[in-house]
Design a protein around this motif. Structure first.
Motif, PDB file in Angstrom:
ATOM      1  N   LEU A 123       2.264   1.681  -3.282  1.00  0.00           N
ATOM      2  CA  LEU A 123       1.167   2.394  -3.542  1.00  0.00           C
ATOM      3  C   LEU A 123       0.898   3.669  -4.092  1.00  0.00           C
ATOM      4  CD1 LEU A 123      -1.309   1.702  -6.190  1.00  0.00           C
ATOM      5  CD2 LEU A 123      -2.577   1.196  -4.531  1.00  0.00           C
ATOM      6  N   VAL A 124       0.995   4.245  -2.657  1.00  0.00           N
ATOM      7  CA  VAL A 124       0.777   5.751  -2.758  1.00  0.00           C
ATOM      8  C   VAL A 124       2.013   6.379  -3.172  1.00  0.00           C
ATOM      9  CG1 VAL A 124       0.891   6.941  -0.632  1.00  0.00           C
ATOM     10  CG2 VAL A 124      -0.854   4.605  -0.992  1.00  0.00           C
ATOM     11  N   PHE A 125       2.766   5.601  -2.972  1.00  0.00           N
ATOM     12  CA  PHE A 125       3.815   6.950  -4.186  1.00  0.00           C
ATOM     13  C   PHE A 125       4.068   6.714  -4.658  1.00  0.00           C
ATOM     14  CE2 PHE A 125       8.352   5.869  -5.437  1.00  0.00           C
ATOM     15  CZ  PHE A 125       8.633   7.446  -4.894  1.00  0.00           C
ATOM     16  N   VAL A 166       0.470  -1.293   0.401  1.00  0.00           N
ATOM     17  CA  VAL A 166       0.191  -0.021  -0.173  1.00  0.00           C
ATOM     18  C   VAL A 166       0.975   1.154   0.036  1.00  0.00           C
ATOM     19  CG1 VAL A 166      -1.309   1.653   1.736  1.00  0.00           C
ATOM     20  CG2 VAL A 166      -1.864  -1.231   1.711  1.00  0.00           C
ATOM     21  N   LEU A 167       1.942   1.351   0.897  1.00  0.00           N
ATOM     22  CA  LEU A 167       3.026   2.361   0.476  1.00  0.00           C
ATOM     23  C   LEU A 167       3.568   2.382  -0.364  1.00  0.00           C
ATOM     24  CD1 LEU A 167       4.587   1.820   4.850  1.00  0.00           C
ATOM     25  CD2 LEU A 167       2.804   3.991   3.629  1.00  0.00           C
ATOM     26  N   GLN A 194       1.322   6.282  -7.006  1.00  0.00           N
ATOM     27  CA  GLN A 194       0.815   6.771  -7.616  1.00  0.00           C
ATOM     28  C   GLN A 194       0.303   8.699  -6.881  1.00  0.00           C
ATOM     29  OE1 GLN A 194      -2.823   6.693  -8.976  1.00  0.00           O
ATOM     30  NE2 GLN A 194      -2.199   5.327  -9.132  1.00  0.00           N
ATOM     31  N   TYR A 195       1.060   8.634  -6.205  1.00  0.00           N
ATOM     32  CA  TYR A 195       1.543  10.545  -5.872  1.00  0.00           C
ATOM     33  C   TYR A 195       2.662  11.137  -7.239  1.00  0.00           C
ATOM     34  CZ  TYR A 195       3.826  14.536  -4.785  1.00  0.00           C
ATOM     35  OH  TYR A 195       4.400  15.435  -3.838  1.00  0.00           O
ATOM     36  N   TRP A 210       0.726  11.644 -10.519  1.00  0.00           N
ATOM     37  CA  TRP A 210      -0.364  12.238 -10.660  1.00  0.00           C
ATOM     38  C   TRP A 210       0.721  13.865 -10.042  1.00  0.00           C
ATOM     39  CZ3 TRP A 210      -5.377  12.740 -11.540  1.00  0.00           C
ATOM     40  CH2 TRP A 210      -5.630  11.303 -11.510  1.00  0.00           C
TER      41      TRP A 210
END
Length: 94
Positions: A17-19, A14-15, A21-22, A25
């Motif tokens: 994935l968040v990284f 999850v971390l 995605q950041y 975007w």
């Protein structure tokens, strides 16, 4: 102490994935920049089309003036106030 891999692995994923995605975007060259560039492109295409239409009208006008000497003379007299040799110019003031 033993680390339970089934609990840590999903958190790490999850971390990650968040990284990712950041970066996708918000970093330069990301989706937000792409959307801005698409808007700019649409505006530039519209401007180019308007200028292309204007240029085509000007080309037609130039071609007409090159073919028709009477229109050149008419424009020179009307817009520039020119007269031929031997003519006398009279200006009527109201």
């Amino acid at each position: 102490m033993r680390i339970n891999l089934t609990k840590v692995l999903p958190v790490l994923l999850v971390l990650l994935l968040v990284f990712m995605q950041y970066r996708l975007w918000f970093e330069p060259g990301g989706i937000i920049d792409m959307l801005k560039i698409k808007k700019e492109l649409a505006l530039q295409v519209e401007t180019n089309n308007k200028l292309k239409d204007r240029n085509e009208k000007l080309v037609k006008q130039v071609q007409y003036l090159q073919k028709n000497n009477n229109s050149v003379e008419s424009r020179a007299r009307g817009e520039l106030g020119m007269i031929k040799k031997g003519e006398t110019f009279y200006q009527v003031v109201k």
